[in-house]
Motif scaffolding. Sequence first.
Motif, short mmCIF file in Angstrom:
data_model
loop_
_atom_site.label_atom_id
_atom_site.label_comp_id
_atom_site.label_asym_id
_atom_site.label_seq_id
_atom_site.Cartn_x
_atom_site.Cartn_y
_atom_site.Cartn_z
N LYS A 227 4.36 15.51 -1.18
CA LYS A 227 3.25 14.56 -1.21
C LYS A 227 3.60 13.31 -0.41
CE LYS A 227 1.41 16.05 -5.68
NZ LYS A 227 1.05 15.63 -7.06
N PRO A 228 2.65 12.76 0.35
CA PRO A 228 2.92 11.54 1.12
C PRO A 228 3.35 10.39 0.22
CG PRO A 228 0.84 12.56 1.79
CD PRO A 228 1.29 13.28 0.56
N ILE A 229 4.22 9.55 0.75
CA ILE A 229 4.67 8.36 0.04
C ILE A 229 3.79 7.20 0.46
CG2 ILE A 229 6.63 6.81 -0.36
CD1 ILE A 229 8.43 9.18 0.49
N GLU A 230 3.19 6.54 -0.47
CA GLU A 230 2.25 5.47 -0.15
C GLU A 230 3.00 4.21 0.29
OE1 GLU A 230 -0.48 4.65 -3.26
OE2 GLU A 230 -1.29 6.68 -3.33
N VAL A 231 2.43 3.55 1.31
CA VAL A 231 2.94 2.24 1.71
C VAL A 231 2.78 1.28 0.53
CG1 VAL A 231 2.52 0.26 3.22
CG2 VAL A 231 2.49 2.58 4.15
N GLY A 232 3.81 0.51 0.26
CA GLY A 232 3.80 -0.38 -0.90
C GLY A 232 4.53 0.19 -2.10
N SER A 233 4.92 1.48 -2.02
CA SER A 233 5.66 2.09 -3.13
C SER A 233 6.97 1.35 -3.36
CB SER A 233 5.96 3.56 -2.83
OG SER A 233 4.77 4.31 -2.75
N LYS A 234 7.34 1.20 -4.62
CA LYS A 234 8.56 0.49 -4.98
C LYS A 234 9.73 1.46 -5.06
CE LYS A 234 6.54 -3.45 -5.20
NZ LYS A 234 6.80 -4.47 -4.15
N LEU A 235 10.91 0.98 -4.67
CA LEU A 235 12.14 1.75 -4.75
C LEU A 235 13.04 1.15 -5.81
CD1 LEU A 235 12.91 2.27 -0.95
CD2 LEU A 235 11.54 3.70 -2.46
N ILE A 236 13.79 2.00 -6.49
CA ILE A 236 14.70 1.55 -7.55
C ILE A 236 16.09 2.12 -7.30
CG2 ILE A 236 12.88 1.29 -9.28
CD1 ILE A 236 13.71 4.03 -10.40
N ASP A 237 17.09 1.52 -7.98
CA ASP A 237 18.45 2.05 -7.88
C ASP A 237 18.77 2.89 -9.12
OD1 ASP A 237 18.88 0.24 -9.93
OD2 ASP A 237 20.14 -1.11 -8.75
N ASP A 238 20.03 3.28 -9.27
CA ASP A 238 20.42 4.15 -10.38
C ASP A 238 20.26 3.49 -11.74
OD1 ASP A 238 21.02 6.22 -8.70
OD2 ASP A 238 23.15 5.72 -8.54
N GLU A 239 20.19 2.16 -11.74
CA GLU A 239 20.03 1.44 -13.00
C GLU A 239 18.58 1.01 -13.23
OE1 GLU A 239 22.85 -1.71 -13.30
OE2 GLU A 239 24.55 -0.43 -12.75
N VAL A 246 8.44 0.27 0.32
CA VAL A 246 8.11 1.09 1.49
C VAL A 246 7.04 0.37 2.31
CG1 VAL A 246 7.10 3.28 2.26
CG2 VAL A 246 8.69 3.24 0.32
N ILE A 247 7.29 0.22 3.63
CA ILE A 247 6.29 -0.42 4.49
C ILE A 247 5.70 0.53 5.53
CG2 ILE A 247 7.41 -2.66 4.18
CD1 ILE A 247 8.28 -2.46 7.14
N GLU A 248 6.30 1.72 5.69
CA GLU A 248 5.73 2.74 6.58
C GLU A 248 6.19 4.10 6.11
OE1 GLU A 248 3.26 3.81 8.23
OE2 GLU A 248 3.48 2.40 9.92
N SER A 249 5.33 5.11 6.27
CA SER A 249 5.65 6.46 5.80
C SER A 249 5.03 7.48 6.74
CB SER A 249 5.10 6.65 4.38
OG SER A 249 5.24 7.98 3.95
N ILE A 250 5.81 8.53 7.06
CA ILE A 250 5.28 9.61 7.91
C ILE A 250 5.67 10.96 7.32
CG2 ILE A 250 5.28 8.31 10.07
CD1 ILE A 250 7.92 9.75 10.77
N GLU A 251 4.84 11.95 7.58
CA GLU A 251 5.12 13.32 7.17
C GLU A 251 5.79 14.05 8.32
OE1 GLU A 251 2.80 17.38 5.66
OE2 GLU A 251 1.70 15.50 5.94
N VAL A 252 7.03 14.49 8.10
CA VAL A 252 7.79 15.19 9.13
C VAL A 252 7.46 16.68 9.12
CG1 VAL A 252 10.10 15.71 9.98
CG2 VAL A 252 9.61 13.48 8.96
N SER A 253 7.31 17.23 7.92
CA SER A 253 6.94 18.63 7.75
C SER A 253 6.21 18.76 6.42
CB SER A 253 8.18 19.53 7.78
OG SER A 253 9.00 19.29 6.65
N ALA A 254 5.87 19.97 6.05
CA ALA A 254 5.11 20.18 4.82
C ALA A 254 5.86 19.71 3.58
CB ALA A 254 4.74 21.66 4.68
N ASP A 255 7.18 19.68 3.65
CA ASP A 255 7.95 19.27 2.47
C ASP A 255 8.97 18.19 2.80
OD1 ASP A 255 9.67 20.74 3.99
OD2 ASP A 255 10.46 21.95 2.34
N HIS A 256 8.68 17.39 3.83
CA HIS A 256 9.65 16.39 4.25
C HIS A 256 8.95 15.12 4.71
CE1 HIS A 256 14.05 16.40 4.87
NE2 HIS A 256 13.80 15.36 5.63
N GLN A 257 9.45 13.97 4.25
CA GLN A 257 8.89 12.67 4.62
C GLN A 257 10.00 11.76 5.15
OE1 GLN A 257 5.46 12.26 3.87
NE2 GLN A 257 5.52 14.36 3.06
#
Length: 288
Positions: A227-239, A246-257
């Motif tokens: 599934k595409p990753i939306e611009v503005g999505s937040k990222l978290i660490d292990d804690e 995320v400020i830009e997102s592209i689909e490389v293949s059917a299962d890869h972003q």
Amino acid sequence: MTIEIAQNKIQVTKLSLIEATGPDSADFLHAQFTGDCKSLAENQMMLTSWCSPKGRVLYLIRIVKNKSKLLLLVPTDQKTDLLKRLTMFIFRSKVKFIDCSESHSIIVYHGESSLDSTYPNDTIKTKFTDDQYWVITPKQRQKAIWDSLSMETATPEHIKIHDVLYGIPSLPEELSDQFLPQEINLENLNGLSFEKGCYPGQEIIARVKYRGKVKRSLKRYSIKKSKPIEVGSKLIDDEQRSVGTVIESIEVSADHQQVLAVVNIDCNEVRIAHEPASNLTAIATRTL
């Protein structure tokens, strides 16, 4: 998974064109934007920014020098607000802004072409990277130039792939006023100068740099995800701490972003918030 820029692809952009004219136009924009507007060579393009007094980027603007004029290429949905704000600071400066969006086309293409230095005087050709060329021309010349290039029509994804590979940011309205220019790679893209005089936010931007307190940077990531990753999505660490956006997102293949994200410099392992299994793998960006 690696991706490459599709060659011999062409597109008419949806950017708007604003012409800055008048004897004070270069000085005026130089005092507003983070880039060195006065050092631009003829037909050179620069991606720069206009910041708030707190040093956060409000707008990203492409500037091209053409003779005595500076041409601003801006997202159409931001044009009206940008022009309104710029005119508030003109005061006695001899500068005028002309909206040329209806009279001119902005063409971008990937791959060298046969269009050489003999094109008409009212048409400008420039490049931003070794893979990407731009043509600014009156609309009545658009078809002839398009036909002369003999390329296939690009999709928006083709342009995004180029920008992700080179670490070139975009900034939709919802992400405005959140990042310092050095956090979105503008220093490496020559759109942020520490050698020029004052501009909005300059004191804070310089203080952060010279005190070594830049805490975030633009990074490119790969992720196996359908599934595409939306611009503005937040990222978290292990804690589970919020560490990026995320400020830009592209689909490389059917299962890869792949994405560009502004992330804490000291953070190595990141994932998409609310998706525990979504580990992102860092990848280097290309240089200009």
